[in-house]
Every structure is written in C-alpha cells, then in structure tokens.
Design an enzyme around this catalytic site. Structure first.
Site, PDB file in Angstrom:
ATOM      1  N   SER A 145       0.875  -1.185   0.000  1.00 42.30           N
ATOM      2  CA  SER A 145       0.000   0.000   0.000  1.00 42.30           C
ATOM      3  C   SER A 145       0.904   1.224   0.000  1.00 42.30           C
ATOM      4  O   SER A 145       2.085   1.128   0.361  1.00 42.30           O
ATOM      5  CB  SER A 145      -0.843  -0.014   1.283  1.00 42.30           C
ATOM      6  OG  SER A 145      -1.477   1.233   1.472  1.00 42.30           O
ATOM      7  N   TYR A 158      -1.891  -1.124  10.255  1.00 43.57           N
ATOM      8  CA  TYR A 158      -1.865  -1.200   8.785  1.00 43.57           C
ATOM      9  C   TYR A 158      -0.483  -0.803   8.260  1.00 43.57           C
ATOM     10  O   TYR A 158       0.110  -1.492   7.431  1.00 43.57           O
ATOM     11  CB  TYR A 158      -2.953  -0.291   8.214  1.00 43.57           C
ATOM     12  CG  TYR A 158      -3.231  -0.503   6.754  1.00 43.57           C
ATOM     13  CD1 TYR A 158      -3.978  -1.585   6.318  1.00 43.57           C
ATOM     14  CD2 TYR A 158      -2.743   0.382   5.788  1.00 43.57           C
ATOM     15  CE1 TYR A 158      -4.247  -1.793   4.969  1.00 43.57           C
ATOM     16  CE2 TYR A 158      -3.003   0.186   4.443  1.00 43.57           C
ATOM     17  CZ  TYR A 158      -3.762  -0.899   4.037  1.00 43.57           C
ATOM     18  OH  TYR A 158      -4.016  -1.098   2.697  1.00 43.57           O
TER      19      TYR A 158
HETATM   20  P1  NAD Z   1     -11.741  -5.644  -0.120  1.00 46.11           P
HETATM   21  O1  NAD Z   1     -12.210  -5.564   1.299  1.00 46.11           O
HETATM   22  O2  NAD Z   1     -12.639  -5.237  -1.219  1.00 46.11           O
HETATM   23  O3  NAD Z   1     -11.233  -7.126  -0.439  1.00 46.11           O
HETATM   24  C1  NAD Z   1     -10.426  -7.859   0.455  1.00 46.11           C
HETATM   25  C2  NAD Z   1     -10.848  -9.318   0.431  1.00 46.11           C
HETATM   26  O4  NAD Z   1      -9.964 -10.044   1.305  1.00 46.11           O
HETATM   27  C3  NAD Z   1     -12.280  -9.541   0.949  1.00 46.11           C
HETATM   28  O5  NAD Z   1     -13.008 -10.327   0.033  1.00 46.11           O
HETATM   29  C4  NAD Z   1     -12.077 -10.267   2.263  1.00 46.11           C
HETATM   30  O6  NAD Z   1     -13.112 -11.189   2.569  1.00 46.11           O
HETATM   31  C5  NAD Z   1     -10.742 -10.968   2.048  1.00 46.11           C
HETATM   32  N1  NAD Z   1     -10.080 -11.262   3.318  1.00 46.11           N
HETATM   33  C6  NAD Z   1      -9.879 -10.428   4.373  1.00 46.11           C
HETATM   34  N2  NAD Z   1      -9.262 -11.080   5.356  1.00 46.11           N
HETATM   35  C7  NAD Z   1      -9.056 -12.367   4.930  1.00 46.11           C
HETATM   36  C8  NAD Z   1      -8.477 -13.505   5.516  1.00 46.11           C
HETATM   37  N3  NAD Z   1      -7.994 -13.488   6.764  1.00 46.11           N
HETATM   38  N4  NAD Z   1      -8.419 -14.646   4.799  1.00 46.11           N
HETATM   39  C9  NAD Z   1      -8.946 -14.699   3.543  1.00 46.11           C
HETATM   40  N5  NAD Z   1      -9.516 -13.640   2.937  1.00 46.11           N
HETATM   41  C10 NAD Z   1      -9.576 -12.480   3.635  1.00 46.11           C
HETATM   42  O7  NAD Z   1     -10.393  -4.801  -0.140  1.00 46.11           O
HETATM   43  P2  NAD Z   1      -9.432  -4.363  -1.342  1.00 46.11           P
HETATM   44  O8  NAD Z   1      -9.466  -2.904  -1.406  1.00 46.11           O
HETATM   45  O9  NAD Z   1      -9.666  -5.190  -2.539  1.00 46.11           O
HETATM   46  O10 NAD Z   1      -8.047  -4.771  -0.684  1.00 46.11           O
HETATM   47  C11 NAD Z   1      -7.219  -5.811  -1.191  1.00 46.11           C
HETATM   48  C12 NAD Z   1      -5.810  -5.562  -0.727  1.00 46.11           C
HETATM   49  O11 NAD Z   1      -5.382  -4.303  -1.247  1.00 46.11           O
HETATM   50  C13 NAD Z   1      -5.626  -5.467   0.783  1.00 46.11           C
HETATM   51  O12 NAD Z   1      -4.417  -6.107   1.143  1.00 46.11           O
HETATM   52  C14 NAD Z   1      -5.560  -3.986   1.033  1.00 46.11           C
HETATM   53  O13 NAD Z   1      -4.851  -3.662   2.198  1.00 46.11           O
HETATM   54  C15 NAD Z   1      -4.837  -3.523  -0.207  1.00 46.11           C
HETATM   55  N6  NAD Z   1      -4.957  -2.113  -0.551  1.00 46.11           N
HETATM   56  C16 NAD Z   1      -6.154  -1.587  -0.964  1.00 46.11           C
HETATM   57  C17 NAD Z   1      -6.215  -0.248  -1.285  1.00 46.11           C
HETATM   58  C18 NAD Z   1      -7.468   0.394  -1.770  1.00 46.11           C
HETATM   59  O14 NAD Z   1      -7.481   1.617  -1.907  1.00 46.11           O
HETATM   60  N7  NAD Z   1      -8.524  -0.329  -2.034  1.00 46.11           N
HETATM   61  C19 NAD Z   1      -5.074   0.555  -1.187  1.00 46.11           C
HETATM   62  C20 NAD Z   1      -3.900  -0.004  -0.769  1.00 46.11           C
HETATM   63  C21 NAD Z   1      -3.843  -1.341  -0.463  1.00 46.11           C
END
Ligand code: NAD
Length: 260
Positions: A145, A158
């Site tokens: 991130s 985080y």
């Molecule tokens: P999201 O919440 O839409 O999707 C995350 C998915 O991970 C969900 O389906 C959830 O059920 C699953 N999950 C969570 N904990 C879990 C576990 N212990 N075991 C199995 N599955 C699990 O979020 P996203 O935005 O798609 O995030 C995906 C990744 O991207 C994350 O690592 C997040 O930190 C990172 N990220 C997202 C953003 C953003 O702006 N969306 C920015 C930087 C980093």
C-alpha cells in the site's frame, strides 16, 4: 505480448475489490484461476462475474483464512492437485483495521491487522515459493500500500503490516531471483473498493461520498483509482512480459506518493 494460455494463477482475497479485478484481467487473457477468500458468498459472486465476462475460464474457489497456516498450506496443495502447477500468485488478502492515534490503537487490533496483512502474506509466500522453486519458475505479487512506503497516520497496524510486506518482498526477491522466480509488491493509493468505502464511512459516516471527493482533491489526478487499473498492473507483473522486474515496489496512486 501478455498471454495466460495454460497459466495457473492463485489469488487470495479473490472475493472482492483488487483480487476480483486481477482475476477478471487474468481470466480475460486466458488464465486458469484459484480464488481464495474467507467469505464464501463473495467467492461465488466473483466466480459468476468472471464467467459472465469470460465464459471459457477455469475457476476454482476455496473458502479459507490466510491467518491459518494449515489452511494456506492446503489451498496451495489444492491448486497444484487441481491444475498441476502455480505460475502466478497474487498474495493480496488484507484488512484495513480501525483508525486511531497510536496510543489509542489497541494491542488486540494491532495483532489482528498484523496477523492478516503480514503473517498471512508470509504464510502464502512460504508455501507457494516451495512449489515455484521446484518448478523452476513463477511470479509473486504481494499487495502492500502507499501506507507501506509513506506515513499516512492513524493506521499503526496497517502501516506496520504493509511496511512489513515491502520488507518481505525485497528480502525474498533477492533470495529467489536465482530460481527464475520474481517477487514484487504493488503499493496502491486510494482505489474505490469495498475496503475504501468502509474506511470513508469510518471517517465520515453518512457524509462519506463528500469525504471521498475531499480526500482525492489533493491527488494529482483528482480521482480514486479503479480496481481494473490495479488488476491490469497485476496481470502484467505476473506475466512472462515482466520477468526481469524483481524485488520492486510499484506505486499505483496517480502520483500522490511522490507529491511534495
Ligand atoms: P476488499 O475488502 O474489497 O477485499 C479484500 C478481500 O480479502 C475480501 O473479500 C475479504 O473477505 C478478504 N479477506 C480479508 N481477510 C481475509 C483472511 N484473513 N483470509 C482470507 N480472505 C480475507 O479490499 P481491497 O481494497 O480489494 O483490498 C485488497 C488488498 O489491497 C488489501 O491487502 C488492502 O490492504 C490492499 N490495498 C487496498 C487499497 C485500496 O485503496 N482499495 C489501497 C492499498 C492497499
């Protein structure tokens, strides 16, 4: 140039957001997929969405929690048993956790976020790398991130977990390059997924959409990123076209992390 015919890609967090977007990009390019998520319903939803767009796609969904190493070992083995190999691994499942000053952050919350975002990523690498080393090839993309390369504030767990993901990526990329394996991380900025929507609601309640507009007003591109933009980056990084990119951390944030 990018071709996923006969390629097998394992994705954690495949039930939503960035995991689903990467799965859609890779399926559209002909790849076979194993999607892992702890939410069974969202996995089925992902599968249906991908098949609607790519009816020929081979997709296996697995309900599992990445914080449980035995479950991680099992879904890695299941991928090999089903498709015979793992060409690409998007090690992506993660949570944001609560937002708070460090003194109020809570040790339980800290442990919870580290457990999913850092331990989960480590377990995934540990078990997938064994398979890839035996195969003599493979590519891994870990989801860090901008919170893993910059200070954001109010996100102790985080920030620690995502800086940890960057450390793991650099360390293991150096170790495994000699075996034909590339390991990179992506550092997304604010991409409009259910996680970011939840984060805005945490900060602003019912005013979350206005808060979102305000939030991206300082971004050089004045908008949120789209999940498919991240999905396309992941599809490139896991492909043979990106083989010599290794141990790198690639921001995808409209330029915000470089802004003074
Ligand atoms: P999201 O919440 O839409 O999707 C995350 C998915 O991970 C969900 O389906 C959830 O059920 C699953 N999950 C969570 N904990 C879990 C576990 N212990 N075991 C199995 N599955 C699990 O979020 P996203 O935005 O798609 O995030 C995906 C990744 O991207 C994350 O690592 C997040 O930190 C990172 N990220 C997202 C953003 C953003 O702006 N969306 C920015 C930087 C980093």
């Amino acid at each position: 140039m990018i071709n996923y015919t006969d390629k097998v890609v394992l994705i954690t967090g495949g039930g939503s957001g960035l995991g689903l977007a990467a799965a859609q990009s890779i399926a559209a390019l002909g790849g076979k997929l194993v999607l892992v998520d702890m939410n069974k319903e969202s996995l089925e939803n992902s599968k249906a969405q991908i098949l609607a767009q790519s009816p020929e796609a081979s997709i296996k969904v697995v309900e599992a929690n990445v914080t449980d190493e035995q479950q991680v070992k099992n879904f890695v083995q299941l991928t090999v048993d089903t498709f015979g190999k793992i060409d690409g691994f998007f090690n992506n499942a993660g949570i944001e956790g609560k937002q708070n000053l460090t003194e109020d952050y809570g040790s339980d919350e800290f442990e919870k976020v580290i457990n999913v975002n850092l331990n989960g990523v480590f377990y995934g690498m540990k078990h997938v790398l064994k398979v890839m080393k035996e195969q003599g090839h493979g590519s891994i993309v870990n989801t860090a991130s901008v919170g893993g390369i910059r200070g954001v504030g109010n996100q102790s767990g985080y920030a620690a977990s995502k800086h940890g993901v960057v450390g793991l990526t650099r360390n293991s990329g150096i170790e495994y390059g000699q075996y034909g394996i590339s390991i990179n991380a992506i550092a997304p900025g604010a991409i409009m997924t259910p996680m970011v929507e939840g984060s805005l609601k945490q900060m602003a309640g019912d005013d979350w959409e206005a808060a979102g507009k305000e939030f991206v007003s300082v971004n050089p591109m004045k908008r949120f990123g789209k999940p498919e933009e991240v999905g396309n980056l992941v599809a490139f990084l896991l492909s043979d076209a990106a083989k010599f990119i290794n141990a790198s951390v690639i921001p995808i944030d409209g330029g915000q992390s470089y802004k003074y």
